[in-house]
Design a protein around this motif. Structure first.
Motif, PDB file in Angstrom:
ATOM      1  N   HIS A  54      -8.054   2.825 -16.067  1.00  0.00           N
ATOM      2  CA  HIS A  54      -7.621   2.146 -14.852  1.00  0.00           C
ATOM      3  C   HIS A  54      -6.879   3.170 -14.003  1.00  0.00           C
ATOM      4  CE1 HIS A  54      -5.606  -1.237 -12.567  1.00  0.00           C
ATOM      5  NE2 HIS A  54      -4.715  -0.274 -12.406  1.00  0.00           N
ATOM      6  N   ASP A  55      -7.471   3.555 -12.860  1.00  0.00           N
ATOM      7  CA  ASP A  55      -6.836   4.556 -12.015  1.00  0.00           C
ATOM      8  C   ASP A  55      -6.333   3.903 -10.734  1.00  0.00           C
ATOM      9  OD1 ASP A  55      -9.139   4.083 -10.594  1.00  0.00           O
ATOM     10  OD2 ASP A  55     -10.034   6.048 -11.009  1.00  0.00           O
ATOM     11  N   ALA A  56      -6.126   4.691  -9.689  1.00  0.00           N
ATOM     12  CA  ALA A  56      -5.576   4.165  -8.444  1.00  0.00           C
ATOM     13  C   ALA A  56      -6.440   3.052  -7.862  1.00  0.00           C
ATOM     14  CB  ALA A  56      -5.432   5.310  -7.434  1.00  0.00           C
ATOM     15  N   ALA A  57      -7.763   3.152  -8.008  1.00  0.00           N
ATOM     16  CA  ALA A  57      -8.650   2.103  -7.496  1.00  0.00           C
ATOM     17  C   ALA A  57      -8.420   0.784  -8.210  1.00  0.00           C
ATOM     18  CB  ALA A  57     -10.112   2.530  -7.648  1.00  0.00           C
TER      19      ALA A  57
ATOM     20  N   GLU B 172     -16.339   1.842  -4.696  1.00  0.00           N
ATOM     21  CA  GLU B 172     -16.629   1.079  -3.488  1.00  0.00           C
ATOM     22  C   GLU B 172     -15.368   0.524  -2.837  1.00  0.00           C
ATOM     23  OE1 GLU B 172     -19.441  -1.926  -4.476  1.00  0.00           O
ATOM     24  OE2 GLU B 172     -20.930  -0.525  -5.263  1.00  0.00           O
ATOM     25  N   ARG B 173     -14.221   0.702  -3.468  1.00  0.00           N
ATOM     26  CA  ARG B 173     -12.977   0.153  -2.922  1.00  0.00           C
ATOM     27  C   ARG B 173     -12.309   1.153  -1.986  1.00  0.00           C
ATOM     28  NH1 ARG B 173     -11.153  -0.896  -9.010  1.00  0.00           N
ATOM     29  NH2 ARG B 173     -12.933  -2.215  -9.607  1.00  0.00           N
ATOM     30  N   PRO B 174     -11.602   0.663  -0.976  1.00  0.00           N
ATOM     31  CA  PRO B 174     -10.872   1.575  -0.081  1.00  0.00           C
ATOM     32  C   PRO B 174      -9.661   2.172  -0.783  1.00  0.00           C
ATOM     33  CG  PRO B 174     -10.364  -0.695   0.471  1.00  0.00           C
ATOM     34  CD  PRO B 174     -11.449  -0.750  -0.580  1.00  0.00           C
ATOM     35  N   THR B 175      -9.140   3.252  -0.250  1.00  0.00           N
ATOM     36  CA  THR B 175      -7.881   3.804  -0.741  1.00  0.00           C
ATOM     37  C   THR B 175      -6.736   2.974  -0.197  1.00  0.00           C
ATOM     38  OG1 THR B 175      -7.632   5.270   1.151  1.00  0.00           O
ATOM     39  CG2 THR B 175      -8.898   6.106  -0.743  1.00  0.00           C
ATOM     40  N   THR B 176      -5.533   3.217  -0.691  1.00  0.00           N
ATOM     41  CA  THR B 176      -4.373   2.486  -0.178  1.00  0.00           C
ATOM     42  C   THR B 176      -4.156   2.798   1.302  1.00  0.00           C
ATOM     43  OG1 THR B 176      -2.954   4.261  -1.033  1.00  0.00           O
ATOM     44  CG2 THR B 176      -3.204   2.287  -2.383  1.00  0.00           C
ATOM     45  N   GLU B 177      -4.425   4.042   1.714  1.00  0.00           N
ATOM     46  CA  GLU B 177      -4.259   4.394   3.130  1.00  0.00           C
ATOM     47  C   GLU B 177      -5.263   3.636   4.002  1.00  0.00           C
ATOM     48  OE1 GLU B 177      -4.602   6.490   0.671  1.00  0.00           O
ATOM     49  OE2 GLU B 177      -2.727   7.646   0.576  1.00  0.00           O
ATOM     50  N   GLN B 178      -6.508   3.568   3.557  1.00  0.00           N
ATOM     51  CA  GLN B 178      -7.526   2.838   4.323  1.00  0.00           C
ATOM     52  C   GLN B 178      -7.215   1.354   4.374  1.00  0.00           C
ATOM     53  OE1 GLN B 178     -10.836   4.098   1.942  1.00  0.00           O
ATOM     54  NE2 GLN B 178     -11.427   5.769   3.343  1.00  0.00           N
ATOM     55  N   LEU B 179      -6.757   0.809   3.256  1.00  0.00           N
ATOM     56  CA  LEU B 179      -6.418  -0.621   3.223  1.00  0.00           C
ATOM     57  C   LEU B 179      -5.245  -0.919   4.140  1.00  0.00           C
ATOM     58  CD1 LEU B 179      -6.670  -3.469   2.111  1.00  0.00           C
ATOM     59  CD2 LEU B 179      -5.350  -2.751   0.105  1.00  0.00           C
ATOM     60  N   ALA B 180      -4.230  -0.074   4.114  1.00  0.00           N
ATOM     61  CA  ALA B 180      -3.053  -0.291   4.975  1.00  0.00           C
ATOM     62  C   ALA B 180      -3.449  -0.274   6.445  1.00  0.00           C
ATOM     63  CB  ALA B 180      -1.994   0.769   4.688  1.00  0.00           C
TER      64      ALA B 180
ATOM     65  N   CYS C  19       0.837  -1.202   0.000  1.00  0.00           N
ATOM     66  CA  CYS C  19       0.000   0.000   0.000  1.00  0.00           C
ATOM     67  C   CYS C  19       0.867   1.246   0.000  1.00  0.00           C
ATOM     68  CB  CYS C  19      -0.910   0.003   1.227  1.00  0.00           C
ATOM     69  SG  CYS C  19      -2.323  -1.105   1.108  1.00  0.00           S
ATOM     70  N   SER C  20       1.946   1.213   0.777  1.00  0.00           N
ATOM     71  CA  SER C  20       2.860   2.364   0.809  1.00  0.00           C
ATOM     72  C   SER C  20       3.531   2.553  -0.546  1.00  0.00           C
ATOM     73  CB  SER C  20       3.920   2.164   1.893  1.00  0.00           C
ATOM     74  OG  SER C  20       3.323   2.105   3.181  1.00  0.00           O
ATOM     75  N   ALA C  21       3.901   1.435  -1.199  1.00  0.00           N
ATOM     76  CA  ALA C  21       4.546   1.526  -2.505  1.00  0.00           C
ATOM     77  C   ALA C  21       3.591   2.118  -3.537  1.00  0.00           C
ATOM     78  CB  ALA C  21       5.011   0.139  -2.945  1.00  0.00           C
ATOM     79  N   LEU C  22       2.353   1.632  -3.565  1.00  0.00           N
ATOM     80  CA  LEU C  22       1.389   2.159  -4.523  1.00  0.00           C
ATOM     81  C   LEU C  22       1.034   3.606  -4.195  1.00  0.00           C
ATOM     82  CD1 LEU C  22      -1.022  -0.883  -5.009  1.00  0.00           C
ATOM     83  CD2 LEU C  22       0.764  -0.064  -6.558  1.00  0.00           C
ATOM     84  N   GLY C  23       0.944   3.913  -2.916  1.00  0.00           N
ATOM     85  CA  GLY C  23       0.664   5.291  -2.533  1.00  0.00           C
ATOM     86  C   GLY C  23       1.716   6.256  -3.065  1.00  0.00           C
ATOM     87  N   GLN C  24       2.988   5.812  -3.033  1.00  0.00           N
ATOM     88  CA  GLN C  24       4.064   6.629  -3.579  1.00  0.00           C
ATOM     89  C   GLN C  24       3.841   6.902  -5.061  1.00  0.00           C
ATOM     90  OE1 GLN C  24       6.651   7.943  -2.054  1.00  0.00           O
ATOM     91  NE2 GLN C  24       8.128   8.422  -3.679  1.00  0.00           N
ATOM     92  N   LEU C  25       3.409   5.880  -5.793  1.00  0.00           N
ATOM     93  CA  LEU C  25       3.115   6.054  -7.217  1.00  0.00           C
ATOM     94  C   LEU C  25       1.924   6.986  -7.430  1.00  0.00           C
ATOM     95  CD1 LEU C  25       3.422   2.522  -8.887  1.00  0.00           C
ATOM     96  CD2 LEU C  25       4.867   4.511  -9.311  1.00  0.00           C
ATOM     97  N   HIS C  26       0.854   6.704  -6.694  1.00  0.00           N
ATOM     98  CA  HIS C  26      -0.393   7.440  -6.919  1.00  0.00           C
ATOM     99  C   HIS C  26      -0.256   8.919  -6.570  1.00  0.00           C
ATOM    100  CE1 HIS C  26      -2.612   3.347  -6.337  1.00  0.00           C
ATOM    101  NE2 HIS C  26      -1.941   3.413  -7.468  1.00  0.00           N
TER     102      HIS C  26
END
Length: 726
Positions: free
Chosen positions: A190-193, A253-261, A123-130
């Motif tokens: 296809h975005d961050a979600a 309906e999907r959580p963000t990377t921060e919420q998932l982490a 999640c942290s890695a993808l957050g860095q990208l997003h």
């Protein structure tokens, strides 16, 4: 592990001296390399032919840019790159850790605490990208390297800026089907979600050893990703609700990377503390391998006597469509962008006289399961072909159908089908069959489908007029898209329900949506003594219907028709060593159809002209085409790999038992092994070092793949057996 450089590999690229190969494919090669100061790197290159495409170079440059965005904490640090060089190259740190898929395959699914820690770090890695407005678009287990300090995300070959579709073909699904988001599978944005959806799939794989939507053909996977519920069985119960939210079909309906982490892990402890001991040991072993002496460079492959080659003019450049890799999966060298020790499906030559020792592993393993099925050799028409449909293995026997559990081979239930295996086929995950039209007074047939919910055979609207259901050799050849191809007879059936001189036979194409017959072409009459079907195999390639047709007993032709009107485009004899071997299938791509028999050869799909041929004085099995390589079994030689485009022998298995190699069926090719029958063994030959890795006891004569269940199904009279497909 790394493999030797070949004689034509460069000595150096930029400031880096090449030491060994890490992987190779249709797009390029990845090398283990070292700088003058002693820094070890993974150096990714692009083949010169592909580099001639400006779009390919642009993607290569963007890949380097995206790798820099994620940084060296969450990715493989970019050391240097030259996308403008004649041979573009990208050097990254050599990551000391296995890819996630290899770690799970060798050590089993990860415990819950490991999955949680892995997910939070990703999640942290993808957050860095997003946060930099970049999406990965191809997150999957093979693109994640597991180190003692955390996972690293690699291969940004199809990453892009959010909202930027300049290098994406409109409406195309680009990525790896098993881990795509529904919107990506539909060719939409296809975005961050979408990355969150893929990450959930990766975590399901880490926890269970399988993808959430199974495996199989790309079209089937894309359908399940878009419409089916994810299979979360085996996922730790506490993770199921969270991952189910991530796998919602609607991106909002999907959580963000921060919420998932936050739902996965509280961030306490070091990453290594959450890894199982076996995985930590593997990481340590790989670190020690970095400074082992490099293997010696391989000499040029000697030209084999008797292998004259007839070639077609060389093609210039590379297929743009192949480079974009739409819907079929990731780039050919995707796994190795950031280093690590990778198994290599490559094509390295073997020095003349070099001896390879077969590994001392368990020999002649038992099948996973066996089922005694009576009358598998149905009335002399040939051994049956099992089908996978509706989650089961189907054996369509005369007047009865058996349904087997793929995991155990146990009988699930019997169905009162009055259909034989050549009158049925599986398409889009469903079982279709030829059936009696009870409204047609015996003068017509229908194409029916098994209705899973209502537990019965449901006729479609497709009626075949002037077709007699009681004639046994009626065939449902194949279904491509919404079109079914059938060979049906009309007239009186003899007592054995076979052929008679008075019957009229036709080949037809029928639209399953509208029920309309698109075209109808006559077939030759057959003698009442004949026990051979009209067709041994059929396959649709583009707008061509490619068939192995037997116009008379014992005489097989390769016949290619235009799918639009059924016109025969060309017809060539096939000098196969026994017609039954051709039931194993057809090897063809958009350019060629490939034949075994007395010669291994390629015929142009356009006109039937010969593109190349190997003449060696030995018989070849029907070939199997896999990722641009033809695999065939040579009489007295064993398994052989040939470059499909050029007709050049890449390698031949080293074995002392080549005289027992069975050429009566084509080899089965998985991701790690190629399988063929040798004596009373099903032999699994490693695609990386070309030696026998495993053998299984078998008496089967025919072998079929069930990719959905990950099985090879062996069939011989009275018995069906299952073996792992890897």
């Amino acid at each position: 592990m790394p493999t030797p450089l070949t004689h034509d590999d460069p000595v150096a690229l930029g400031p880096y001296r090449l030491l060994a190969r890490l992987g190779s494919g249709g797009m390029g090669t990845v090398y283990l390399a070292r700088s003058a100061g002693g820094r070890t790197v993974a150096l990714k290159t692009m083949h010169a032919g592909i580099a001639a495409d400006p779009a390919a170079r642009t993607r290569f440059r963007l890949e380097a840019d995206a790798a820099r965005v994620i940084g060296d904490r969450f990715g493989a640090r970019v050391m240097d790159a030259d996308p403008l060089a004649k041979t573009p190259w990208l050097a990254t740190e050599y990551v000391l850790g296995p890819p996630l898929d290899e770690a799970v395959e060798s050590g089993g699914p990860l415990p819950e605490q490991s999955v949680r820690a892995l997910g939070a770090a990703l999640c942290s890695a993808l957050g860095q990208l997003h946060r930099s407005d970049v999406v990965h678009r191809d997150l999957k287990p093979s693109n994640i390297l597991v180190t003692a300090y955390g996972p690293k995300v690699i291969d940004f070959g199809i990453a892009r800026a959010i909202g930027d579709d300049r290098l994406t073909r409109a409406g195309a699904a680009v990525g790896t089907p098993a881990f795509m988001s529904p919107e990506q599978a539909a060719g939409q944005d296809h975005d961050a979600a979408g990355d969150v959806f893929a990450l959930a799939g990766v975590l399901v794989y880490a926890a269970t050893g399988r993808a959430p939507f199974g495996h199989g053909q790309a079209a089937d996977l894309l359908y399940r990703v878009r419409y089916a519920e994810a299979d979360l069985s085996g996922v730790p119960a506490a993770l199921v609700p969270l991952l189910a939210r991530c796998l919602a079909k609607e991106p909002g309906e999907r959580p963000t990377t921060e919420q998932l982490a936050a739902g996965l892990h509280d961030g306490s402890g070091e990453f290594a503390e959450h890894l199982p001991p076996g995985l930590l040991a593997d990481i340590g072993r790989r670190a020690a391998e970095v400074w082992r002496p490099a293997p010696p460079r391989l000499p040029a492959q000697p030209v084999e006597a008797g292998h004259d080659m007839v070639t077609s003019p060389a093609r210039h450049g590379a297929s743009r469509r192949r480079f974009l890799a739409a819907a079929g999966g990731a780039l050919a060298v995707s796994a190795a962008a950031g280093g690590g020790v990778w198994w290599y499906r490559g094509r390295r030559a073997v020095p003349a006289g070099a001896e390879k020792k077969e590994p001392e592993q368990t020999r002649n393993l038992e099948p996973l399961w066996e089922n005694n099925g009576s009358d598998l050799d149905v009335f002399g028409w040939g051994l049956l072909a099992p089908y996978h449909a509706n989650g089961s293995i189907w054996l369509n026997l005369h007047a009865i159908a058996k349904r087997l559990d793929p995991s155990t081979g146990q009988l699930q239930e019997k169905m009162p089908f009055d259909t034989d295996w050549w009158q049925a086929t599986a398409a889009n995950g469903r079982l279709y069959l030829l059936d009696t039209d009870f409204t047609g007074n015996g003068r017509s047939m229908v194409i029916a489908a098994w209705d899973e919910k209502q537990n019965y055979i449901h006729p479609t609207s497709t009626r075949l007029e002037a077709a007699s259901a009681e004639i046994m050799p009626n065939q449902l050849l194949c279904i491509s898209g919404d079109v079914a191809y059938v060979a049906v007879g009309y007239g009186k059936a003899p007592e054995d329900k076979g052929f008679s001189d008075s019957q009229i036979w036709t080949l037809r194409a029928a639209d399953l949506r509208t029920g309309r017959t698109l075209w109808n072409k006559p077939l030759p009459k057959r003698s009442g003594k004949s026990k051979r079907l009209h067709f041994l195999a059929a396959k649709v390639v583009g707008d061509r219907l490619v068939t192995h047709q037997e116009p008379a007993d014992g005489k097989v032709h390769i016949v290619v028709r235009d799918t639009r009107d059924g016109t025969v485009l060309w017809d060539e004899p096939y000098d196969a060593d026994g017609p039954d071997s051709l039931r194993s299938g057809i090897a063809a791509d958009e350019n060629h159809v490939y034949l075994g028999g007395a010669r291994l050869r390629a015929l142009r799909l356009s006109d039937g002209g010969q593109a190349w041929a190997l003449r060696s004085g030995q018989a070849y099995s029907p070939p199997t085409l896999h990722e641009g390589v033809l695999y065939t079994v040579g009489e007295g030689a064993g398994l052989t790999a040939v470059d499909a485009a050029r007709g050049k022998t890449l390698w031949t298995e080293t074995t002392a038992e080549a005289d027992r190699a069975y050429t009566g069926w084509r080899p089965i090719v998985g991701t790690r092994y190629a399988y063929y029958k040798n004596g009373l063994q099903l032999r699994a030959v490693s695609l990386s070092d070309h030696t026998t890795a495993l053998t299984f006891r078998t008496t089967a004569e025919h072998f079929h793949t069930d990719t959905r269940a990950g099985l090879i199904l062996g069939v011989d009279p009275g018995l069906i057996s299952a073996y792992p497909l890897k």
